[in-house]
Design a protein around this motif. Structure first.
Motif, PDB file in Angstrom:
ATOM      1  N   ASP A 293      20.410 -10.346  45.550  1.00 41.24           N
ATOM      2  CA  ASP A 293      20.468 -11.806  45.485  1.00 41.24           C
ATOM      3  C   ASP A 293      19.449 -12.262  44.456  1.00 41.24           C
ATOM      4  O   ASP A 293      18.644 -11.474  43.964  1.00 41.24           O
ATOM      5  N   TYR A 294      19.512 -13.571  44.096  1.00 42.03           N
ATOM      6  CA  TYR A 294      18.584 -14.089  43.094  1.00 42.03           C
ATOM      7  C   TYR A 294      17.168 -14.100  43.640  1.00 42.03           C
ATOM      8  O   TYR A 294      16.940 -14.335  44.844  1.00 42.03           O
ATOM      9  N   PRO A 295      16.132 -13.871  42.802  1.00 41.43           N
ATOM     10  CA  PRO A 295      14.746 -14.058  43.269  1.00 41.43           C
ATOM     11  C   PRO A 295      14.548 -15.516  43.721  1.00 41.43           C
ATOM     12  O   PRO A 295      15.123 -16.430  43.131  1.00 41.43           O
ATOM     13  N   ASP A 296      13.724 -15.728  44.748  1.00 45.94           N
ATOM     14  CA  ASP A 296      13.525 -17.094  45.253  1.00 45.94           C
ATOM     15  C   ASP A 296      12.089 -17.564  45.077  1.00 45.94           C
ATOM     16  O   ASP A 296      11.675 -18.545  45.706  1.00 45.94           O
ATOM     17  N   ALA A 297      11.285 -16.903  44.302  1.00 41.51           N
ATOM     18  CA  ALA A 297       9.907 -17.312  44.029  1.00 41.51           C
ATOM     19  C   ALA A 297       9.656 -17.234  42.530  1.00 41.51           C
ATOM     20  O   ALA A 297      10.232 -16.407  41.832  1.00 41.51           O
TER      21      ALA A 297
ATOM     22  N   ARG B 208      10.420 -11.065  47.660  1.00 43.30           N
ATOM     23  CA  ARG B 208      10.991 -12.313  47.168  1.00 43.30           C
ATOM     24  C   ARG B 208      11.910 -12.070  45.951  1.00 43.30           C
ATOM     25  O   ARG B 208      12.558 -12.987  45.484  1.00 43.30           O
TER      26      ARG B 208
ATOM     27  N   HIS C 255      14.471  -9.843  46.080  1.00 41.89           N
ATOM     28  CA  HIS C 255      15.824  -9.648  46.644  1.00 41.89           C
ATOM     29  C   HIS C 255      16.669  -8.726  45.761  1.00 41.89           C
ATOM     30  O   HIS C 255      17.850  -8.973  45.544  1.00 41.89           O
TER      31      HIS C 255
ATOM     32  N   LYS D  24      21.051  -9.426  39.580  1.00 40.19           N
ATOM     33  CA  LYS D  24      21.874 -10.564  39.965  1.00 40.19           C
ATOM     34  C   LYS D  24      21.682 -11.733  39.017  1.00 40.19           C
ATOM     35  O   LYS D  24      22.622 -12.446  38.687  1.00 40.19           O
TER      36      LYS D  24
ATOM     37  N   GLY E 118      15.373 -15.997  38.621  1.00 38.13           N
ATOM     38  CA  GLY E 118      14.867 -16.829  39.697  1.00 38.13           C
ATOM     39  C   GLY E 118      14.361 -18.166  39.184  1.00 38.13           C
ATOM     40  O   GLY E 118      14.564 -18.513  38.005  1.00 38.13           O
ATOM     41  N   PRO E 119      13.628 -18.938  40.021  1.00 40.37           N
ATOM     42  CA  PRO E 119      13.128 -20.258  39.615  1.00 40.37           C
ATOM     43  C   PRO E 119      12.003 -20.131  38.592  1.00 40.37           C
ATOM     44  O   PRO E 119      11.318 -19.107  38.514  1.00 40.37           O
TER      45      PRO E 119
END
Length: 1420
Positions: A1072-1076, A1102, A1104, A1163, A1166-1167
């Motif tokens: 999944d995409y990084p979330d941090a 974070r 993923h 994937k 991230g942000p």
């Protein structure tokens, strides 16, 4: 001194002490041939020869008295002079066969003394002398015995006996045979027994007294004869009296050198020339006869030649008067020569006879023949059948034109009706085509009544078409079922056969009892004509033509006889009788008729006084020719010479005297022609005439034979001797040989042989000498490289021929190339594949045909040399052949094959391929490799595959084409031997695994029903495996966690079982995409264009997934130089792997930037982090945009430049540098000028040196320093010169031309304006509006009334504005105005340029000025 002898090798090789004919210049001697050289010792008294027989009859003391009985003493007999055929003089006495004979005395030095002769006829002593036999022979006697029949002639054996009765002819080595009947006439006339002789070579076992044998190396050879003919002694003498080329300075009879053959008066020739040329001394006079009567060349209708007997007949209409047979006579006081008959033919123009041809009317289906009967004319003759429109009559199986020209119809049809059947006869040599009167043919159509099948109706001709079996029209039925054809060997046999009938018969050919000759036989005209080319004796026999249709058959046999091209007139009697009997039985046989032709022509000869000779004349033909003799053109019986003995086939003469000089003519004639041959009898006594020029220079190559010519003519026989200038005696030794024609041959010449030589020729009439010099050259040597090259096919071959040549021979050196004995063209081949450039031979794109032996040949003026090299062309091997399978097992089979041609490169190995894929049939894969020396291999196979094999051979050149496939071999099924490989996860979503693997190939499946069992569980879990069986090679599995590890197994299955236990692999579920986002710690600005960014890493949980790296996004927000904000343009830079810092390159100096950092995995990204702001410091500027020298004087120069495109900070000024540069390498000191006013882009330099070249550098500067310079070069002027750019521009040619063009254009525009204004009143208002436009009104008019505007007025109202606008644009950009010096207001007090970037003022001034000249501020 002994006389020098010469003659033919075949005739004189049996004469002891007499040399063979010398070779011509450059000609060598035959192996084993003995060569004779003149004796160098002084003359000495000749010793008596040892007699062949037991008596001592050769005692010279008996030379003056007569001996009892027919005995003859033998002496060497000097020859009658002849360059090619020497004739010995003979002396003998005797009144008949029983009369005694006196000895022939030998001549003294340089001559021969002829003894008296009591009676005519040759003596046996002469025969023995010619044979080189010593001793005394008795007269010949006939032996009783069995007659030998050879070739239809009866021969008897002749035995020569000595005084003591020894039979010389009984020896086995030499047989003396004679034709008694051939000599009867001669014997009757001379009352002597002639001795006809024929020589035979026998084996080693023969016994001949040693004194009678020829010396070593000299064998008796068979005298030439036609068909085994036998010659008398006089015939033998003839060979020694053959013709010699007499110099024209010597009196001689005329000789015809050129004459015309048959002459045909073609109608389109301008004239007709009949030639006759002759030579002689005195010069010949020419007369002509026509049809046996004198022909007067003074006839005004002919044009005679002044220097010969040639005359012309102009083609001026009536020339038929000149038709006839002409003969030329060339005469002088010594004799008369006659030409052969020259027939002048005036052909008549062939014509068809005028005749009335009745119309033909036939019923449909009947046969028909339309005769042509062409007129006779000069061959060849071509016949055509056409209509009046000159369209050919179509021929097919039903319609045929015979060789005689008649048109045959097997059965006529209704559409054959026409009224213009025309036969045309073409005579190409006469350029004439004649036409026969048209023939009308009417074919009456009949109704088909036999469709009803009633037999009573088919008998009526009036209402049915009669069907009938074939009947032959060619050959005619009158000839019967067979006919005879005679063809000459080597000619073409042509047979034709045509049959009538309904339906149209089909014609076939066969040879009875054999086959038609393949490759030489052709069938033409729908099989009606059989041709056999190049007929041989095997082609004789019966040929049958068969015509068939469904109603019957018709045949005809041709009895073909093959005869020789030249049927001999002397063929045996029984053969002629049989031929005559055949002709009586078969009158239609084509018999051969032949005009006469020579089998033996009388030969001219040169004789000395007192010699004898014979002229032979034989001819053949059909019928047998009649032989007649003439002397000087008069029949011999009307003007005989005393002592001549004449018979139809020969004329013999003895004791020749000078007044016997004459031209004898032999004429052979039969019903088909006449031939004539001249034979000159020149009786000459003259001292030697050397024909070779004095002081000739010769050259020879060391190691070869040198030839020094001394060609002469002498009568009687002369002796030749050579000596070197520095020696007083004749040359002797094995290396020196004097040929009969006087040529000196020096074998294996060396440098010591060079020098001056003299040649002496002496006979009884006197002696003569010439000198010559000889130079020796080095032999030419060659070497071809590379030696025996091996070149792959399609490559390029280059051969070089290195030559070593004597400097004197270098100019004549010529190199040529050949292959296998066949020479190349001078420059190679037309396609350019083979190129020859002297010593270089280049062959591109080699093929196997280029393989062979290449020879470089060198030819010079004196010698030749050759050097060879063998070129081997390498190629890929031929495919292996004859593939065989053996030792068949479930998992193996043996494959065997035969090797193909290796093409000169050993086979290094074989590749065995197989085809057996069920999914991809036809796809071949490699199975095994085999060494080159082996041609068999045991192959390991997989189950459940239907194999087919092929083999590829390899060598150093490459791979062969694949062999033909083997037979199929199928293996039984089994469980899989292996499991899938390359197990992996592809493009899964979060909490998902898409498991994939490489499927098994068809050869790995081992059986039907292939499936895959997939098992998986979390890594390290102790629970049960989850599994699923699929047919495809992928499986989608859902998992509870993102990017969690799993153990995965994949096992292959089929109907016979499972494969081996699979190995586990670790796979991860979907990412999944990084979330941090990372946290930026700071930006470290390294310099004005480089910065280092540091950040904190994203926690692993974070991410993923598997972290692939970090990405920096940055953009420039504003420039600090002017403070302007910029639109956002993001740049991206990625850093792979786990890291916490990165460098940002290529930043703009003195600017503000924002940047963010983010993490990314498979994937995606991230942000982003929070933006971070940083600034770059000032940097150095770029170089100025341009630099120009706008004014130069003898000591000043004014420069102008443009500011940099990127300032990279606050511009503080410019740095101007200059230095002296000249054409030498020395340069002057660099001088600096700092310009602190950034807005002042120009400068005036002073105190420069006159007539000096300078280089200028200008750099822009900020507080960080100065940037790269821009440069320019110029030279100052000398005294009295000024360098303004526009000085004296009015005198420049281009300016004068431009001004003239503008003036002409202005004049044209004003003329057009004037014309338009005076066209009429309706345009007056519009013209005023154009000349004084109101901007508001004009704008509305252009939009609303655009269509009303006249196109003729548009150039007028727009041209001045356009011109002004163009000039203004040019000035504002880079016009000539800023560089002028007419308005000093453009420059400040220090000379700096002001107006370069203030163009608005100039533009305004130009736009407000209506004159184009205002755009050029020139000096007055």
């Amino acid at each position: 001194m002994e006389p020098a002898w010469s003659g033919r090798e075949t005739e004189l090789s049996a004469l002891p002490g007499r040399p063979p004919r010398p070779p011509a210049r450059g000609e060598g001697t035959r192996p084993g041939q003995r060569l004779w050289k003149p004796r160098s010792r002084p003359p000495r008294r000749r010793r008596p020869r040892t007699p062949l027989c037991g008596s001592s009859g050769g005692d010279p003391a008996s030379s003056g008295r007569r001996r009892a009985g027919p005995t003859f003493a033998l002496r060497r007999v000097p020859r009658v002079p002849s360059r090619d055929h020497p004739v010995p003089r003979e002396g003998a006495q005797g009144g008949g066969a029983d009369a005694g004979g006196a000895e022939a005395r030998a001549a003294g030095a340089g001559g021969a003394e002829r003894s008296s002769q009591a009676g005519p006829g040759p003596a046996p002593a002469a025969t023995a002398a010619l044979l080189g036999l010593g001793g005394v022979l008795s007269a010949p006697r006939w032996t009783r015995g069995r007659a030998q029949r050879t070739g239809g002639h009866r021969r008897r054996r002749v035995v020569l006996t000595c005084e003591d009765g020894t039979a010389l002819g009984e020896a086995n080595e030499i047989k003396w045979t004679g034709l008694a009947e051939n000599s009867r006439s001669l014997a009757a006339q001379k009352q002597v027994n002639p001795i006809p002789l024929r020589f035979h070579r026998k084996g080693r076992g023969s016994r001949v007294p040693s004194s009678a044998r020829p010396p070593p190396g000299r064998a008796m050879e068979r005298l030439p004869g036609a068909g085994g003919a036998v010659f008398s002694l006089l015939s033998l003498l003839l060979h020694f009296a053959s013709a010699s080329e007499i110099p024209l300075s010597v009196p001689q009879v005329p000789t015809i050198t050129k004459q015309s053959k048959e002459q045909v008066a073609f109608p389109f020739d301008e004239y007709f020339q009949i030639e006759c040329e002759a030579k002689g001394n005195p010069e010949p006079r020419f007369t002509w006869t026509k049809d046996g009567k004198p022909f007067d060349l003074s006839d005004p209708r002919v044009i005679a030649s002044n220097n010969s007997g040639t005359f012309r007949i102009p083609n001026e209409g009536q020339i038929a008067h000149f038709q006839g047979k002409y003969r030329c006579l060339a005469s002088n006081k010594l004799g008369v020569a006659m030409s052969e008959e020259i027939e002048f033919i005036v052909p008549n123009v062939p014509k068809f006879p005028k005749e009335k041809i009745e119309p033909l009317e036939v019923e449909e289906g009947d046969p028909l023949v339309l005769p042509c009967n062409p007129p006779t004319g000069l061959p060849p003759l071509h016949i055509y059948w056409m209509n009046i429109e000159l369209e050919h009559i179509q021929q097919d199986e039903r319609v045929y034109m015979s060789q005689e020209g008649d048109l045959y119809f097997a059965n006529v049809e209704e559409h054959d009706s026409r009224n213009d059947y025309c036969c045309f006869a073409a005579f190409p040599r006469l350029r004439t085509i004649v036409q026969k009167m048209p023939m009308k043919l009417t074919v009456n159509s009949l109704k088909h009544a036999n469709d009803s099948g009633s037999p009573t109706e088919t008998g009526s001709r009036a209402n049915s078409i009669k069907q009938r079996k074939p009947g032959l029209l060619l050959p005619p039925a009158a000839r019967g079922p067979e006919s005879a054809v005679t063809v000459l060997w080597g000619d073409t046999l042509v047979l034709e056969c045509f049959a009538e009938g309904l339906p149209t018969p089909q014609v076939g050919w066969e040879k009875v009892g054999g086959d038609l000759p393949k490759g030489r036989e052709t069938k033409e005209n729908y099989g009606k004509m059989l041709k056999i080319e190049n007929v041989s004796y095997d082609d004789k026999g019966n040929y049958r033509c068969t015509a068939t249709n469904f109603l019957g058959v018709a045949t005809h046999d041709f009895h073909v006889t093959v005869e020789e091209p030249d049927r001999r007139s002397h063929c045996c009697a029984h053969t002629r009788t049989q031929a005559a009997a055949w002709d009586l039985d078969h009158p239609e046989r084509r018999r051969l008729r032949e005009p006469p032709r020579w089998t033996k022509k009388p030969q001219s000869g040169v004789y000395s006084t007192g010699s004898s000779g014979i002229l032979l004349c034989e001819a053949e033909g059909e019928p047998e020719p009649v032989i007649r003799w003439r002397v000087n053109g008069i029949p011999i019986e009307e003007n005989p010479f005393a002592g001549d003995v004449v018979s139809p086939g020969e004329v013999s003469f003895t004791d020749l005297q000078p007044n016997h000089t004459a031209v004898y003519q032999c004429e052979a004639s039969n019903a088909h022609g006449t031939i004539l041959a001249n034979a000159n009898v020149d009786v000459v006594d003259v001292r030697p005439l050397i024909e070779t020029e004095d002081e000739e220079s010769y050259a020879a190559v060391a190691g070869s034979s040198a030839f020094l010519r001394c060609e002469f003519f002498a009568s009687p026989q002369a002796m030749v001797s050579w000596q070197k200038a520095d020696a007083a005696r004749p040359l002797e030794g094995p290396r020196y040989h004097v040929h009969a024609n006087g040529t000196l041959q020096i074998r294996e010449a060396t440098v010591e042989d060079a020098g001056a030589y003299s040649c002496w020729v002496e006979n009884a009439q006197g002696k003569t000498a010439v000198t010559a010099s000889l130079d020796i050259r080095n032999a030419t040597k060659l070497q071809v490289s590379p030696r025996n090259p091996r070149v792959p096919r399609s490559h390029t071959l280059e051969l070089h021929c290195e030559s070593e040549c004597d400097p004197h021979l270098k100019p004549s050196l010529r190199l040529t190339w050949s292959k296998g004995g066949a020479a190349f063209e001078t420059n190679g081949t037309e396609d350019g594949r083979i190129l020859i450039d002297g010593a270089h031979l280049t062959i591109s794109n080699l093929t196997l045909e280029d393989q062979g032996v290449y020879t470089c040949l060198a030819h010079t003026a004196l010698d030749s040399a050759a050097s060879e090299t063998r070129v081997t062309v390498l190629d890929v091997p031929d495919p292996p052949e004859n593939l065989r399978l053996s030792e068949r097992q479930n998992r193996s089979v043996r494959l065997t094959w035969d090797a193909g041609d290796s093409h000169n490169s050993n086979i290094s190995g074989y590749v065995v391929e197989f085809e057996g894929s069920r999914e991809e049939p036809g796809r071949w894969e490699t199975l095994a490799g085999v060494r080159g020396e082996e041609t068999t291999v045991l192959l390991t196979l997989a189950p459940y595959v239907r194999y087919q094999f092929r083999v590829i051979a390899t060598n150093e050149v490459g791979r062969s084409r694949p062999s033909r496939p083997s037979e199929h071999h199928e293996t039984p099924p089994a469980a899989p031997d292996k499991n899938p490989q390359n197990i992996r996860v592809q493009a899964s979503q979060p909490k998902e695994m898409v498991i994939k693997w490489e499927p098994l190939k068809s050869t790995e499946q081992n059986g039907p029903g292939l499936e895959y069992r997939v098992a998986w569980k979390p890594l390290g879990a102790s629970g049960e495996w989850e599994e699923e069986t699929v047919r495809e090679h992928s499986l989608r599995v859902m998992t509870p966690a993102v990017y969690a590890p799993y153990e995965v197994q994949v096992q292959a299955l089929n109907h016979l079982g499972a494969g081996p236990q699979p190995q586990s692999v670790v796979l991860y579920s979907g990412e999944d995409y990084p979330d941090a986002a990372p946290v930026i710690h700071g930006v470290d600005v390294v310099n004005s264009t480089l910065a280092k960014v540091t950040w904190s890493s994203v926690p692993k949980d974070r991410v993923h997934g598997r972290l692939k790296g970090y990405q920096i996004n940055w953009w420039k927000t504003k420039s600090l130089a002017d403070g302007r904000s910029l639109p956002k343009e993001v740049s991206i830079l990625r850093f792979p792997g786990q890291r916490s810092s990165g460098m940002l390159p290529a930043l703009d100096a003195f600017s503000e930037f924002h940047l963010t950092v983010l993490a990314f995995n498979a994937k995606g990204a991230g942000p982003e982090s929070e933006p971070y702001v940083f600034q770059t410091p000032e940097g150095v500027p770029e170089q100025p945009t341009f630099l120009k020298v706008i004014k130069v004087d003898k000591d000043t120069a004014t420069l102008a430049w443009g500011p940099p495109r990127k300032l990279n900070g606050n511009l503080t000024g410019y740095l101007l540098q200059y230095q002296i540069i000249n054409d030498t390498d020395e340069i002057g000191e660099l001088n600096d000028v700092s310009i602190t006013a950034p807005s002042k882009p120009s400068w005036r330099l002073s105190n420069l040196n006159a007539t000096t070249k300078y280089k200028f550098y200008v750099r822009a500067c900020t507080s960080r320093g100065c940037g790269k310079p821009i440069t320019e070069e110029t030279a100052t002027l000398g005294e009295g010169k000024y360098a303004g750019l526009y000085d004296d521009i009015a005198t420049q040619g281009w300016f004068i031309g431009l001004m003239g063009a503008i003036a002409v254009l202005t004049l044209v525009l004003l003329t057009i304006c004037f014309v338009k204004r005076n066209r009429g009143g309706k345009y007056s208002v519009k013209d005023k509006e154009d000349l004084h436009p109101d901007p508001d009104v004009q704008s509305g008019k252009d939009e609303t009334f655009g269509d009303y505007s006249d196109s003729d007025e548009k150039p007028l109202k727009g041209s001045l504005r356009s011109l002004t606008r163009d000039l203004a644009a040019t000035e504002s950009a880079d016009s000539l105005v800023p560089y002028g010096d007419g308005d000093h207001g453009l420059f400040s007090e220090d000379g700096s340029f002001i107006g370069a970037y203030a163009g608005s003022k100039e533009k305004g001034s130009v736009e407000s000025n209506g004159s184009s000249t205002a755009t050029f501020p020139l000096r007055a």
